[in-house]
Design an enzyme around this catalytic site. Structure first.
Site, PDB file in Angstrom:
ATOM      1  N   GLY A  45       0.816  -1.223   0.000  1.00 35.17           N
ATOM      2  CA  GLY A  45       0.000   0.000   0.000  1.00 35.17           C
ATOM      3  C   GLY A  45       0.842   1.262   0.000  1.00 35.17           C
ATOM      4  O   GLY A  45       0.531   2.242  -0.692  1.00 35.17           O
ATOM      5  N   CYS A  46       1.920   1.247   0.757  1.00 32.99           N
ATOM      6  CA  CYS A  46       2.791   2.427   0.853  1.00 32.99           C
ATOM      7  C   CYS A  46       3.526   2.664  -0.462  1.00 32.99           C
ATOM      8  O   CYS A  46       3.723   3.808  -0.875  1.00 32.99           O
ATOM      9  CB  CYS A  46       3.775   2.273   2.007  1.00 32.99           C
ATOM     10  SG  CYS A  46       2.937   2.148   3.602  1.00 32.99           S
ATOM     11  N   THR A  47       3.908   1.588  -1.131  1.00 35.51           N
ATOM     12  CA  THR A  47       4.577   1.715  -2.424  1.00 35.51           C
ATOM     13  C   THR A  47       3.609   2.289  -3.448  1.00 35.51           C
ATOM     14  O   THR A  47       3.951   3.202  -4.200  1.00 35.51           O
ATOM     15  CB  THR A  47       5.124   0.349  -2.881  1.00 35.51           C
ATOM     16  OG1 THR A  47       6.100  -0.091  -1.932  1.00 35.51           O
ATOM     17  CG2 THR A  47       5.759   0.455  -4.261  1.00 35.51           C
ATOM     18  N   ALA A  50       3.114   6.027  -2.699  1.00 32.13           N
ATOM     19  CA  ALA A  50       4.303   6.799  -3.071  1.00 32.13           C
ATOM     20  C   ALA A  50       4.405   6.932  -4.588  1.00 32.13           C
ATOM     21  O   ALA A  50       4.715   8.009  -5.109  1.00 32.13           O
ATOM     22  CB  ALA A  50       5.556   6.146  -2.502  1.00 32.13           C
TER      23      ALA A  50
END
Length: 182
Positions: A45-47, A50
């Site tokens: 999710g963070c990738t 970003a």
């Protein structure tokens, strides 16, 4: 701490980015700042979040915004993450979690029945005077960056209800049309 509310001053901070540069929020006065908090470098999710910010970075800059990502990961982790995905904006290392706490995004979370302390995915739009213009306390990654961009490009709070009605009409029309089977 509670999440800073719209119209209130954004808590100032100074953190180092992935290159060891000091970034101080108050030095960005005069610009809109998109301050987004995420749990961990190199996680799905963070990738995706970003990379969404990366893909819209030039449009966000054209709309007058500076993008800052914040997580408790250290500088080395941020360096690897930023390099791997060609992230063109600072990732700030909040290893002591002081900024996460000041923005009310550090707290108890649960996943698969396990409880732990962590960062809640959240974004704050900080106006040129250093006040919170908008807060997204629990971000869903899909469409989030586009929503921020729309707001920056003049999609003032009065516009979203009008925008929201148009898709509803399309959805209603789609329900009336029977699906073709072939």
């Amino acid at each position: 701490m509670p999440i800073p509310q719209t119209g209130h001053p954004a808590p100032d901070f100074q953190l180092q980015d992935q290159n060891g540069n000091d970034v101080k929020l108050s030095q960005l006065r005069g610009k809109n700042v998109v301050l987004y908090f995420y749990p961990k470098d190199n996680t799905p999710g963070c990738t995706r979040e970003a990379c969404d910010f990366r893909d819209e970075h030039s449009a966000l800059r054209s709309a007058g915004a500076v993008v800052l990502g914040v997580s408790p990961d250290d500088i080395k982790s941020h360096q690897k993450f930023a390099t791997k995905f060609s992230l063109p904006f600072p990732l700030l290392a909040d290893t002591e979690r002081q900024v996460c706490e000041a923005y009310g995004v550090w707290g108890e979370k649960s996943l698969y029945g396990r409880t732990f302390m962590g960062v809640t995915r959240a974004t704050f739009l900080i106006d040129p005077e250093g006040k919170v213009a908008r807060a997204w306390p629990k971000v869903k990654v899909q469409g989030h960056v586009q929503e921020i961009l729309q707001l920056l490009e003049g999609g003032a709070p009065a516009e979203p209800p009008a925008v929201a009605k148009a898709p509803a009409k399309k959805a209603a029309a789609a329900k009336k049309t029977p699906a073709r089977r072939g």
